[in-house]
Scaffold this motif. Structure first.
Motif, mmCIF file in Angstrom:
data_model
loop_
_atom_site.group_PDB
_atom_site.id
_atom_site.type_symbol
_atom_site.label_atom_id
_atom_site.label_comp_id
_atom_site.label_asym_id
_atom_site.label_seq_id
_atom_site.Cartn_x
_atom_site.Cartn_y
_atom_site.Cartn_z
ATOM 1 N N PHE A 38 5.503 1.419 -16.131
ATOM 2 C CA PHE A 38 6.958 1.345 -15.940
ATOM 3 C C PHE A 38 7.516 2.720 -15.583
ATOM 4 C CE2 PHE A 38 7.730 -2.470 -18.997
ATOM 5 C CZ PHE A 38 7.249 -3.314 -18.026
ATOM 6 N N VAL A 39 7.096 3.725 -16.342
ATOM 7 C CA VAL A 39 7.628 5.072 -16.127
ATOM 8 C C VAL A 39 7.204 5.593 -14.762
ATOM 9 C CG1 VAL A 39 7.605 7.425 -16.970
ATOM 10 C CG2 VAL A 39 7.705 5.549 -18.579
ATOM 11 N N LEU A 40 5.957 5.315 -14.405
ATOM 12 C CA LEU A 40 5.447 5.766 -13.103
ATOM 13 C C LEU A 40 6.256 5.139 -11.979
ATOM 14 C CD1 LEU A 40 3.311 7.348 -11.634
ATOM 15 C CD2 LEU A 40 1.786 5.413 -11.793
ATOM 16 N N ILE A 41 6.559 3.840 -12.120
ATOM 17 C CA ILE A 41 7.368 3.156 -11.099
ATOM 18 C C ILE A 41 8.749 3.784 -11.045
ATOM 19 C CG2 ILE A 41 8.519 0.991 -10.571
ATOM 20 C CD1 ILE A 41 6.004 -0.420 -11.625
ATOM 21 N N ARG A 42 9.310 4.076 -12.234
ATOM 22 C CA ARG A 42 10.633 4.693 -12.276
ATOM 23 C C ARG A 42 10.641 6.047 -11.582
ATOM 24 N NH1 ARG A 42 14.360 6.418 -17.375
ATOM 25 N NH2 ARG A 42 15.752 7.663 -16.146
ATOM 26 N N ALA A 43 9.562 6.817 -11.813
ATOM 27 C CA ALA A 43 9.519 8.155 -11.233
ATOM 28 C C ALA A 43 9.303 8.104 -9.729
ATOM 29 C CB ALA A 43 8.407 8.972 -11.887
ATOM 30 N N THR A 44 8.752 6.995 -9.229
ATOM 31 C CA THR A 44 8.385 6.947 -7.818
ATOM 32 C C THR A 44 9.475 6.352 -6.934
ATOM 33 O OG1 THR A 44 6.112 6.592 -8.510
ATOM 34 C CG2 THR A 44 6.626 6.186 -6.204
ATOM 35 N N LEU A 45 9.991 5.186 -7.325
ATOM 36 C CA LEU A 45 10.784 4.409 -6.384
ATOM 37 C C LEU A 45 12.275 4.691 -6.530
ATOM 38 C CD1 LEU A 45 8.887 1.057 -6.710
ATOM 39 C CD2 LEU A 45 8.675 2.767 -4.941
ATOM 40 N N GLY A 70 0.821 -1.205 0.000
ATOM 41 C CA GLY A 70 0.000 0.000 0.000
ATOM 42 C C GLY A 70 0.853 1.251 0.000
ATOM 43 N N ALA A 71 1.969 1.207 0.738
ATOM 44 C CA ALA A 71 2.838 2.380 0.796
ATOM 45 C C ALA A 71 3.412 2.690 -0.585
ATOM 46 C CB ALA A 71 3.959 2.132 1.799
ATOM 47 N N VAL A 72 3.815 1.630 -1.287
ATOM 48 C CA VAL A 72 4.361 1.834 -2.632
ATOM 49 C C VAL A 72 3.296 2.416 -3.545
ATOM 50 C CG1 VAL A 72 5.215 0.653 -4.673
ATOM 51 C CG2 VAL A 72 6.134 0.080 -2.449
ATOM 52 N N LEU A 73 2.083 1.841 -3.469
ATOM 53 C CA LEU A 73 1.008 2.328 -4.344
ATOM 54 C C LEU A 73 0.662 3.775 -4.006
ATOM 55 C CD1 LEU A 73 -1.321 -0.783 -4.566
ATOM 56 C CD2 LEU A 73 0.325 0.064 -6.226
ATOM 57 N N LYS A 74 0.688 4.102 -2.711
ATOM 58 C CA LYS A 74 0.384 5.465 -2.293
ATOM 59 C C LYS A 74 1.419 6.426 -2.870
ATOM 60 C CE LYS A 74 -0.605 7.957 1.944
ATOM 61 N NZ LYS A 74 -0.309 7.960 3.380
ATOM 62 N N GLY A 75 2.688 5.998 -2.816
ATOM 63 C CA GLY A 75 3.737 6.827 -3.390
ATOM 64 C C GLY A 75 3.530 7.045 -4.870
ATOM 65 N N MET A 76 3.143 5.979 -5.567
ATOM 66 C CA MET A 76 2.914 6.108 -7.003
ATOM 67 C C MET A 76 1.743 7.037 -7.284
ATOM 68 S SD MET A 76 3.685 2.236 -8.196
ATOM 69 C CE MET A 76 2.995 2.329 -9.825
ATOM 70 N N THR A 123 0.854 9.545 -5.437
ATOM 71 C CA THR A 123 1.332 10.908 -5.190
ATOM 72 C C THR A 123 2.078 11.442 -6.401
ATOM 73 O OG1 THR A 123 1.615 10.260 -2.903
ATOM 74 C CG2 THR A 123 2.645 12.312 -3.585
ATOM 75 N N VAL A 124 2.964 10.609 -6.942
ATOM 76 C CA VAL A 124 3.716 11.032 -8.122
ATOM 77 C C VAL A 124 2.778 11.269 -9.298
ATOM 78 C CG1 VAL A 124 5.444 10.309 -9.783
ATOM 79 C CG2 VAL A 124 5.802 9.877 -7.384
ATOM 80 N N PHE A 125 1.780 10.386 -9.431
ATOM 81 C CA PHE A 125 0.846 10.536 -10.545
ATOM 82 C C PHE A 125 0.096 11.857 -10.448
ATOM 83 C CE2 PHE A 125 -3.411 9.878 -12.348
ATOM 84 C CZ PHE A 125 -3.045 9.625 -13.656
ATOM 85 N N LYS A 126 -0.270 12.238 -9.235
ATOM 86 C CA LYS A 126 -1.023 13.486 -9.054
ATOM 87 C C LYS A 126 -0.193 14.698 -9.481
ATOM 88 C CE LYS A 126 -3.154 12.011 -5.054
ATOM 89 N NZ LYS A 126 -3.041 12.240 -3.623
ATOM 90 N N GLN A 127 1.119 14.604 -9.328
ATOM 91 C CA GLN A 127 1.988 15.720 -9.709
ATOM 92 C C GLN A 127 1.879 16.052 -11.201
ATOM 93 O OE1 GLN A 127 4.177 17.439 -7.587
ATOM 94 N NE2 GLN A 127 2.940 16.425 -6.062
ATOM 95 N N THR A 128 1.472 15.047 -11.984
ATOM 96 C CA THR A 128 1.356 15.263 -13.426
ATOM 97 C C THR A 128 0.483 16.464 -13.742
ATOM 98 O OG1 THR A 128 1.457 12.877 -13.614
ATOM 99 C CG2 THR A 128 0.831 14.075 -15.580
#
Lengths: 166, 372
Positions: free
Chosen positions: B292-299, A16-22, A24-29
């Protein structure tokens, strides 16, 4: 690091933490971009942002404000300023008062834009502008002479080469 | 076969080759733009509209740069390694069906270069050859950092290939075919991603590790290994590594789409029946690449021992267990007079219970706490 406040690690919790991070990054778009396309679009510089080339000012009657005291050169931490003072010709003075700057040079390969010279100047002869497009093709070109410093800098984006590659 | 057949065959090969090249150009632009958007930047804007031609410009630049041959390098191996790194991606893509078929000049043309009976095995073979490119490049450079990068990378790629193979085994057990076209045909009702979701997750993770993409880009690890195995490469040879890596990414995404996401299947209107499967395929591949890109940008990049531990201690056992479950799903219906749906439902319930149990704190220290 103490164990207090650490959450218990579980498989789902970590996933869940990983998905939450993703997420967050997605929202930055959808945030508007902070950068701009510099040479094409030149962002407006705040009126009082004095972060660029120097300017030697004149009095309203056309006389130079600089009195050749060399305080700016002493204040300069980068040793970028060269001043040579001389006595004014009483018949045809360059500046009001006794002395004037016969030679005045600023080396922009040394200058760090700290503004200490401006603070040191007793007559407000030296000020900073916000003209930052200073690029030179030789060391000699980077040393601006008194004549050049007396002229106000050109508009941003008008230097030959600034629009290159557009 | 007359001359037209031969001509069409050559044309198809050339078209697929260049389509893959162009897709890589677009994909690199896509990745840079998406990551720039996520970082509230603009990304490339200068070459072409919205910077679309940036990769082409980069490619031309690399093409005209000097290719340096280190004194200590083993010359023939040094020069052949980039080729070995580049071509497996193209070769693997040759077996993937990216559409249905089109009838031209009275001939039925499949949107698939070769329909190999051993499709999945071919892909595994090609990904294995990709490791050779990396290892040989590192070894033949005659320099320490590339060697370190190559050793890391080969260990990583071989480890994750095992887990990737396990996830593929589950799929081929479930659908009963090795050939990609048959696997796509078997997904006409439900995409494999629904019953095979754990295998899909394993596949995605391994695909990222297999193509050396962040967060598993330890082979390159710019901040630690100065680009790893291709430190000594420059100019056109470096461009080949770069191209190979991105071709592999596109291929791996395409394989994932074919095996798990129904390939070219998707709702389509009646006109132009050959076009829609193609578009669906492109759309799905783009979606996977976006992930893939989303994972790259996140982790952030994974530490090396954790990477290996994750591969061997989590993914491989998990893949093995999932193969067992898949076997049960495939075999049990025949013995118990149930249909697959019922068995799948029970399997899903069992999985859910297991996941719920994982919420229960064990009280044991985690590995990190025990070793800190």
């Amino acid at each position: 690091m103490s164990d207090e406040g650490r959450r218990e690690r579980t498989f789902l919790g970590d996933t869940g933490a990983v998905l939450k991070g993703m997420a967050t990054v997605f929202k930055q778009t959808f945030r508007p971009d902070d950068t701009e396309e510099y040479p094409k679009v030149i962002a407006e510089i705040p009126e009082r942002a004095h972060t660029g080339r120097h300017l030697l000012n004149r009095h309203e009657n056309g006389l130079e404000k600089c009195i050749g005291c060399e305080l700016c050169a002493f204040a300069c931490p980068a040793d970028a300023i060269w001043v040579e003072g001389e006595d004014n010709d009483p018949e045809n003075p360059t500046s009001p008062g006794e002395r004037y700057a016969k030679d005045y040079q600023i080396n922009y390969l040394r200058c760090i834009m700290c503004g200490l010279c401006v603070e040191a100047c007793p007559t407000r002869a030296l000020t900073l502008t916000s003209y930052f497009e200073m690029s030179y093709t030789s060391r000699e070109d980077a040393i601006l002479t008194k004549e050049q410093l007396l002229e106000p800098p050109p508009e941003l984006g008008t230097t030959p080469g600034a629009k290159e590659g557009l | 076969m007359d001359w037209l057949d031969w001509l069409l065959l050559v044309a198809r090969v050339v078209i697929v080759f260049f389509a893959l090249l162009i897709s890589v150009l677009l994909y690199i632009w896509f990745e840079r733009k998406v990551i720039a958007d996520m970082q509230t930047r603009m990304g490339p804007m200068r070459a072409g509209p919205r910077g679309l031609l940036i990769t082409l410009a980069d490619g031309i630049k690399l093409f005209f740069k000097e290719g340096i041959l280190p004194t200590n390098a083993d010359r023939p191996v040094y020069l052949i390694a980039p080729v070995l790194a580049m071509f497996p991606g193209f070769l693997a893509f040759a077996t993937i069906p990216f559409g249905t078929s089109i009838t031209l000049w009275g001939r039925k043309l499949e949107f698939q270069l070769v329909d190999l009976d051993i499709g999945i095995l071919w892909v595994l073979a090609m990904t294995s050859i990709m490791v050779y490119g990396v290892v040989l490049a590192g070894w033949s450079s005659g320099s320490n950092y590339p060697l370190l990068g190559a050793v890391r990378s080969s260990a990583q790629m071989i480890s994750y290939e095992v887990a990737m193979g396990l996830s593929l085994v589950a799929v081929l057990m479930y659908s009963g075919h090795l050939s990609f076209s048959e696997i796509v045909a078997a997904q006409d009702r439900v995409w494999n991603v629904v019953p095979m979701f754990p295998a899909f997750v394993i596949y995605l993770i391994c695909a990222i590790a297999e193509t050396n993409r962040p967060p598993f880009d330890l082979a390159e690890a710019e901040t630690e290994l100065v680009a790893g195995f291709h430190t000594e490469y420059s100019g056109i040879t470096f461009a080949m590594f770069f191209l190979g890596e991105y071709v592999a990414t596109v291929t791996v995404a395409a394989i994932g789409v074919t095996l798990f996401l129904g390939g070219w299947r998707g709702p389509a209107p009646d006109f132009l029946p050959w076009l829609w499967p193609l578009l669906w395929f492109l759309f799905k591949v783009t979606a996977v690449i976006y992930v893939f890109v989303l994972i790259r940008a996140t982790l952030p990049r994974v530490r090396y021992d954790r990477l290996m531990a994750f591969g061997w201690k989590v993914l491989i056992p998990f893949g093995l267990v999932w193969i067992l479950i898949t076997g049960a799903i495939v075999v049990l219906p025949d013995h118990l007079d149930l249909d697959r749906g019922t068995v799948l439902t029970w399997a899903a319930i069992a999985l859910g219970v297991t996941l719920l149990l994982s919420f229960v704190p064990t009280g044991r220290k985690t590995h990190e706490e025990a070793t800190r």
